[in-house]
Design a protein around this motif. Structure first.
Motif, PDB file in Angstrom:
ATOM      1  N   MET A   1       0.769  -1.220  -0.019  1.00 51.02           N
ATOM      2  CA  MET A   1       0.087   0.066   0.085  1.00 51.02           C
ATOM      3  C   MET A   1       0.754   1.378  -0.126  1.00 51.02           C
ATOM      4  SD  MET A   1      -2.810   1.609   0.369  1.00 51.02           S
ATOM      5  CE  MET A   1      -3.867   0.482   0.221  1.00 51.02           C
ATOM      6  N   ASN A   2       0.713   2.222  -0.935  1.00 47.03           N
ATOM      7  CA  ASN A   2       1.351   3.390  -1.004  1.00 47.03           C
ATOM      8  C   ASN A   2       0.760   4.273  -0.291  1.00 47.03           C
ATOM      9  OD1 ASN A   2       2.925   5.346  -1.503  1.00 47.03           O
ATOM     10  ND2 ASN A   2       3.386   4.869  -3.799  1.00 47.03           N
TER      11      ASN A   2
ATOM     12  N   ARG B   1      -0.900  12.452   0.403  1.00 46.73           N
ATOM     13  CA  ARG B   1      -0.443  13.804  -0.566  1.00 46.73           C
ATOM     14  C   ARG B   1      -1.750  13.906  -1.388  1.00 46.73           C
ATOM     15  NH1 ARG B   1       4.669  15.002  -1.894  1.00 46.73           N
ATOM     16  NH2 ARG B   1       5.471  12.765  -1.706  1.00 46.73           N
ATOM     17  N   ASP B   2      -2.387  13.178  -1.984  1.00 45.17           N
ATOM     18  CA  ASP B   2      -3.590  13.334  -2.609  1.00 45.17           C
ATOM     19  C   ASP B   2      -4.882  13.870  -1.936  1.00 45.17           C
ATOM     20  OD1 ASP B   2      -4.555  13.140  -5.218  1.00 45.17           O
ATOM     21  OD2 ASP B   2      -6.047  11.674  -4.628  1.00 45.17           O
ATOM     22  N   ILE B   3      -5.144  13.260  -0.713  1.00 46.01           N
ATOM     23  CA  ILE B   3      -6.026  13.680   0.289  1.00 46.01           C
ATOM     24  C   ILE B   3      -5.922  15.307   1.096  1.00 46.01           C
ATOM     25  CG2 ILE B   3      -7.520  13.224   2.036  1.00 46.01           C
ATOM     26  CD1 ILE B   3      -6.821  10.302   1.729  1.00 46.01           C
TER      27      ILE B   3
ATOM     28  N   GLY C   1      -1.455  19.308   8.927  1.00 44.45           N
ATOM     29  CA  GLY C   1      -0.164  18.578   9.124  1.00 44.45           C
ATOM     30  C   GLY C   1      -0.769  16.969   9.374  1.00 44.45           C
ATOM     31  N   ILE C   2       0.137  16.147   8.684  1.00 43.24           N
ATOM     32  CA  ILE C   2      -0.382  14.670   8.661  1.00 43.24           C
ATOM     33  C   ILE C   2       1.227  14.076   8.739  1.00 43.24           C
ATOM     34  CG2 ILE C   2      -1.062  12.605   7.505  1.00 43.24           C
ATOM     35  CD1 ILE C   2      -2.859  15.492   6.057  1.00 43.24           C
ATOM     36  N   HIS C   3       1.182  13.059   9.719  1.00 42.83           N
ATOM     37  CA  HIS C   3       2.273  11.977   9.749  1.00 42.83           C
ATOM     38  C   HIS C   3       1.974  10.762  10.039  1.00 42.83           C
ATOM     39  CE1 HIS C   3       5.994  10.090  10.511  1.00 42.83           C
ATOM     40  NE2 HIS C   3       6.719  11.312   9.845  1.00 42.83           N
ATOM     41  N   ILE C   4       2.227   9.829   9.158  1.00 48.96           N
ATOM     42  CA  ILE C   4       2.110   8.295   9.476  1.00 48.96           C
ATOM     43  C   ILE C   4       3.470   7.572   9.970  1.00 48.96           C
ATOM     44  CG2 ILE C   4       2.440   7.703   7.079  1.00 48.96           C
ATOM     45  CD1 ILE C   4       0.076   5.828   7.426  1.00 48.96           C
TER      46      ILE C   4
ATOM     47  N   ILE D   1       3.229  15.369   5.745  1.00 48.14           N
ATOM     48  CA  ILE D   1       2.967  16.596   4.738  1.00 48.14           C
ATOM     49  C   ILE D   1       2.323  17.623   5.595  1.00 48.14           C
ATOM     50  CG2 ILE D   1       0.676  15.595   4.057  1.00 48.14           C
ATOM     51  CD1 ILE D   1       1.545  16.265   1.152  1.00 48.14           C
ATOM     52  N   GLY D   2       2.551  18.705   4.967  1.00 45.59           N
ATOM     53  CA  GLY D   2       2.113  20.119   5.363  1.00 45.59           C
ATOM     54  C   GLY D   2       2.772  20.545   6.649  1.00 45.59           C
ATOM     55  N   ASN D   3       2.095  20.754   7.859  1.00 48.77           N
ATOM     56  CA  ASN D   3       2.569  21.255   9.091  1.00 48.77           C
ATOM     57  C   ASN D   3       2.999  20.054  10.140  1.00 48.77           C
ATOM     58  OD1 ASN D   3       0.389  23.597   8.223  1.00 48.77           O
ATOM     59  ND2 ASN D   3       2.367  24.352   8.869  1.00 48.77           N
ATOM     60  N   PHE D   4       3.404  19.242   9.523  1.00 50.87           N
ATOM     61  CA  PHE D   4       3.642  17.702  10.289  1.00 50.87           C
ATOM     62  C   PHE D   4       4.822  17.681  11.310  1.00 50.87           C
ATOM     63  CE2 PHE D   4       6.688  17.250   6.924  1.00 50.87           C
ATOM     64  CZ  PHE D   4       7.751  16.480   7.625  1.00 50.87           C
ATOM     65  N   ASP D   5       5.280  18.942  11.226  1.00 52.23           N
ATOM     66  CA  ASP D   5       6.816  19.116  11.996  1.00 52.23           C
ATOM     67  C   ASP D   5       6.478  20.195  12.894  1.00 52.23           C
ATOM     68  OD1 ASP D   5       9.083  17.600  12.632  1.00 52.23           O
ATOM     69  OD2 ASP D   5       9.951  18.380  10.934  1.00 52.23           O
TER      70      ASP D   5
END
Ligand code: GLN
Length: 304
Positions: free
Chosen positions: A1-2, A8-10, A39-42, A52-56
């Motif tokens: 699963m990528n 990125r898309d969502i 932000g999102i981080h997995i 992605i985004g403000n994940f940090d």
């Protein structure tokens, strides 16, 4: 699963949508945060991590910290804890006082403010230096010595946290708080002020996707049964009176905070953290919920 392409898309799709939510202005310091942060981080079991985004960027994790307080108290007192807090969804808002009267000061679950206040009381009774020992515990499970409370956020909430003061005193009136309410609240407000980024949150919570064991060291934070129980509680109670909807639409154990963060766990797969400060009417991140709904729908992965 990528996951990377999907996230990125969502993210692109939701980044600029109209957000009808509001930041949590009842804690004045939280309403100063830029509401456009997203932000999102997995972090995954097989080490394919992505943000992605403000994940940090660090933000106030608020009620997400209640899970960490519960875990430490559970480690210390074991199943005795369930005599002081229940394991039932409440169907009421996170700061509700109403059920406590009928339930004689035993909060329905540890993720309501009332429940986390009782868990704070248990920690204070069992630790010599509660605030230091708690943050040390959080740093040790995350392997991140840079985690801190925010004195600004804690102070802001201490000045305006009238409902929490009421809750703590009300529970004390039933004999279900052992310590001085002012000490319990002082700990509780600091607990809620913990700051982390999406990256730090997803790294920290990954052990709940790994049967309670820290990924890097294989150290046991909780045994397998305890870890399952924490996930079960997050599934049934993590979003207050929106927990059913979160299970229905997202289908993962998770926990929200009024700072706009959400952590969600897919056992044996990943921990994912989302941050967007504007909250829906139930006090959960509007965009965070939307993101996770689309993420589990399009990845066709949920626990159901
Ligand atoms: N500190 C907040 C409060 O006590 C936590 C609530 C939340 O994040 N849902 O009101």
């Amino acid at each position: 699963m990528n996951f990377e392409n999907l996230i990125r898309d969502i993210y692109q799709k939701l980044k600029n949508i109209e957000d009808p939510g509001e930041t949590a202005s009842y804690i004045p310091e939280l309403s100063k945060v830029d509401p456009t942060n997203f932000g999102i981080h997995i972090s995954t079991i097989n080490q394919s991590n992505f943000g992605i985004g403000n994940f940090d960027d660090k933000f106030s994790i608020q009620s997400i910290a209640k899970v960490l307080a519960l875990i430490l108290a559970y480690r210390i007192v074991g199943d005795e804890i369930w005599k002081r807090v229940g394991v039932e969804p409440s169907g009421t808002s996170f700061n509700s006082l109403v059920q406590l009267e009928a339930d004689k000061g035993i909060p329905r679950n540890p993720f309501l403010n009332a429940g986390a206040i009782v868990v704070s009381d248990i920690l204070i009774s069992n630790l010599k230096n509660p605030k230091e020992e708690f943050i040390d515990f959080v740093r040790s499970i995350s392997g991140n010595s840079g985690l801190e409370y925010s004195s600004k956020i804690a102070q802001s909430e201490k000045e305006t946290g009238y409902r929490n003061v009421a809750l703590c005193n009300f529970i004390k009136s039933f004999g279900e708080i052992e310590n001085e309410p002012s000490d319990v609240l002082d700990f509780y407000f600091d607990l809620c002020s913990l700051e982390m980024s999406c990256k730090e949150l997803s790294e920290l919570f990954l052990f709940l996707a790994n049967n309670g064991c820290q990924m890097k060291t294989n150290k046991e934070i909780l045994n397998e049964s305890q870890s399952k129980r924490i996930n079960a509680l997050m599934q049934t109670c993590g979003f207050y009176d929106e927990s059913g909807e979160f299970a229905f639409k997202v289908g993962l154990p998770g926990k929200s905070g009024v700072g706009g963060g959400i952590i969600a766990i897919h056992p044996d797969q990943y921990a994912i953290a989302v941050w967007s400060p504007k909250l829906n009417i139930k006090g959960n991140s509007y965009k965070g919920m939307k993101f996770l709904e689309e993420f589990t729908t399009r990845s066709e992965l949920s626990i159901f």
